[in-house]
Design a protein around this motif. Structure first.
Motif, PDB file in Angstrom:
ATOM      1  N   THR A  94       0.845  -1.193   0.000  1.00 47.62           N
ATOM      2  CA  THR A  94       0.000   0.000   0.000  1.00 47.62           C
ATOM      3  C   THR A  94       0.881   1.244   0.000  1.00 47.62           C
ATOM      4  O   THR A  94       2.068   1.168   0.345  1.00 47.62           O
ATOM      5  CB  THR A  94      -0.900   0.057   1.258  1.00 47.62           C
ATOM      6  OG1 THR A  94      -0.062   0.267   2.406  1.00 47.62           O
ATOM      7  CG2 THR A  94      -1.720  -1.206   1.437  1.00 47.62           C
ATOM      8  N   GLN A  96       0.818   3.479   2.181  1.00 47.30           N
ATOM      9  CA  GLN A  96       1.262   3.659   3.570  1.00 47.30           C
ATOM     10  C   GLN A  96       2.495   2.804   3.850  1.00 47.30           C
ATOM     11  O   GLN A  96       3.412   3.232   4.548  1.00 47.30           O
ATOM     12  CB  GLN A  96       0.135   3.303   4.560  1.00 47.30           C
ATOM     13  CG  GLN A  96      -1.006   4.264   4.565  1.00 47.30           C
ATOM     14  CD  GLN A  96      -2.005   4.000   3.424  1.00 47.30           C
ATOM     15  OE1 GLN A  96      -1.940   3.010   2.711  1.00 47.30           O
ATOM     16  NE2 GLN A  96      -2.934   4.926   3.253  1.00 47.30           N
ATOM     17  N   ASP A  97       2.514   1.565   3.293  1.00 46.03           N
ATOM     18  CA  ASP A  97       3.693   0.706   3.451  1.00 46.03           C
ATOM     19  C   ASP A  97       4.909   1.366   2.827  1.00 46.03           C
ATOM     20  O   ASP A  97       5.995   1.360   3.398  1.00 46.03           O
ATOM     21  CB  ASP A  97       3.477  -0.657   2.777  1.00 46.03           C
ATOM     22  CG  ASP A  97       2.456  -1.534   3.482  1.00 46.03           C
ATOM     23  OD1 ASP A  97       2.186  -1.304   4.681  1.00 46.03           O
ATOM     24  OD2 ASP A  97       1.930  -2.449   2.818  1.00 46.03           O
ATOM     25  N   HIS A  99       5.409   4.604   2.196  1.00 43.37           N
ATOM     26  CA  HIS A  99       5.807   5.791   2.967  1.00 43.37           C
ATOM     27  C   HIS A  99       6.562   5.383   4.233  1.00 43.37           C
ATOM     28  O   HIS A  99       7.608   5.957   4.557  1.00 43.37           O
ATOM     29  CB  HIS A  99       4.575   6.624   3.324  1.00 43.37           C
ATOM     30  CG  HIS A  99       4.891   7.798   4.180  1.00 43.37           C
ATOM     31  ND1 HIS A  99       5.535   8.916   3.696  1.00 43.37           N
ATOM     32  CD2 HIS A  99       4.699   8.015   5.507  1.00 43.37           C
ATOM     33  CE1 HIS A  99       5.713   9.779   4.692  1.00 43.37           C
ATOM     34  NE2 HIS A  99       5.212   9.251   5.796  1.00 43.37           N
ATOM     35  N   ARG A 100       6.055   4.392   4.947  1.00 44.05           N
ATOM     36  CA  ARG A 100       6.701   3.936   6.184  1.00 44.05           C
ATOM     37  C   ARG A 100       8.081   3.366   5.868  1.00 44.05           C
ATOM     38  O   ARG A 100       9.061   3.656   6.555  1.00 44.05           O
ATOM     39  CB  ARG A 100       5.824   2.889   6.878  1.00 44.05           C
ATOM     40  CG  ARG A 100       6.366   2.444   8.220  1.00 44.05           C
ATOM     41  CD  ARG A 100       5.401   1.508   8.923  1.00 44.05           C
ATOM     42  NE  ARG A 100       5.116   0.323   8.152  1.00 44.05           N
ATOM     43  CZ  ARG A 100       5.903  -0.759   8.116  1.00 44.05           C
ATOM     44  NH1 ARG A 100       7.001  -0.782   8.817  1.00 44.05           N
ATOM     45  NH2 ARG A 100       5.581  -1.795   7.391  1.00 44.05           N
TER      46      ARG A 100
END
Length: 114
Positions: A94, A96-97, A99-100
């Motif tokens: 994702t 978010q994955d 970005h993290r």
């Protein structure tokens, strides 16, 4: 300055949290700062913390400053807060994955690295 036992523990924790080599981190910092128009000078690429982590990776334990120790604690704490090794996907799934992962890589930790 930390005592010898505390410093030994921090050194081990930091090198466990920072799983990228100095060459990998330097390359990542340059990639992160590159744009279509320009690329940062190698010694100015990346965030100040990322550059500090890179500098620490190139030091001996006996050469650490109080500022280095402060950054090492911050990096260990941040990686522990953001990384989830037991539930880490084998690839980014994702935004978010991604970005993290990119945030962690700026600190020298690649969650996809075995």
């Amino acid at each position: 300055m930390a005592d010898a036992l505390e410093l030994d523990t921090l050194w081990e924790d930091f090198h466990r949290a920072v799983n990228m080599t100095s060459a990998e981190l330097a390359a990542w910092l340059r990639v992160q700062d590159a744009t279509e128009e320009a690329e940062a000078l190698p010694d100015q690429a990346g965030s100040p913390t990322g550059r500090h982590v890179l500098a620490i990776l190139q030091k001996r334990r006996t050469d650490l400053t109080d500022d280095d120790i402060r950054v090492m604690y911050e990096v260990v704490d941040t990686v522990e807060d953001l990384a989830d090794p037991e539930n880490e996907p084998e690839r980014e799934t994702t935004p978010q994955d991604t970005h993290r992962r990119h945030r962690l890589m700026t600190l020298g930790h690649d969650p996809l690295k075995p």
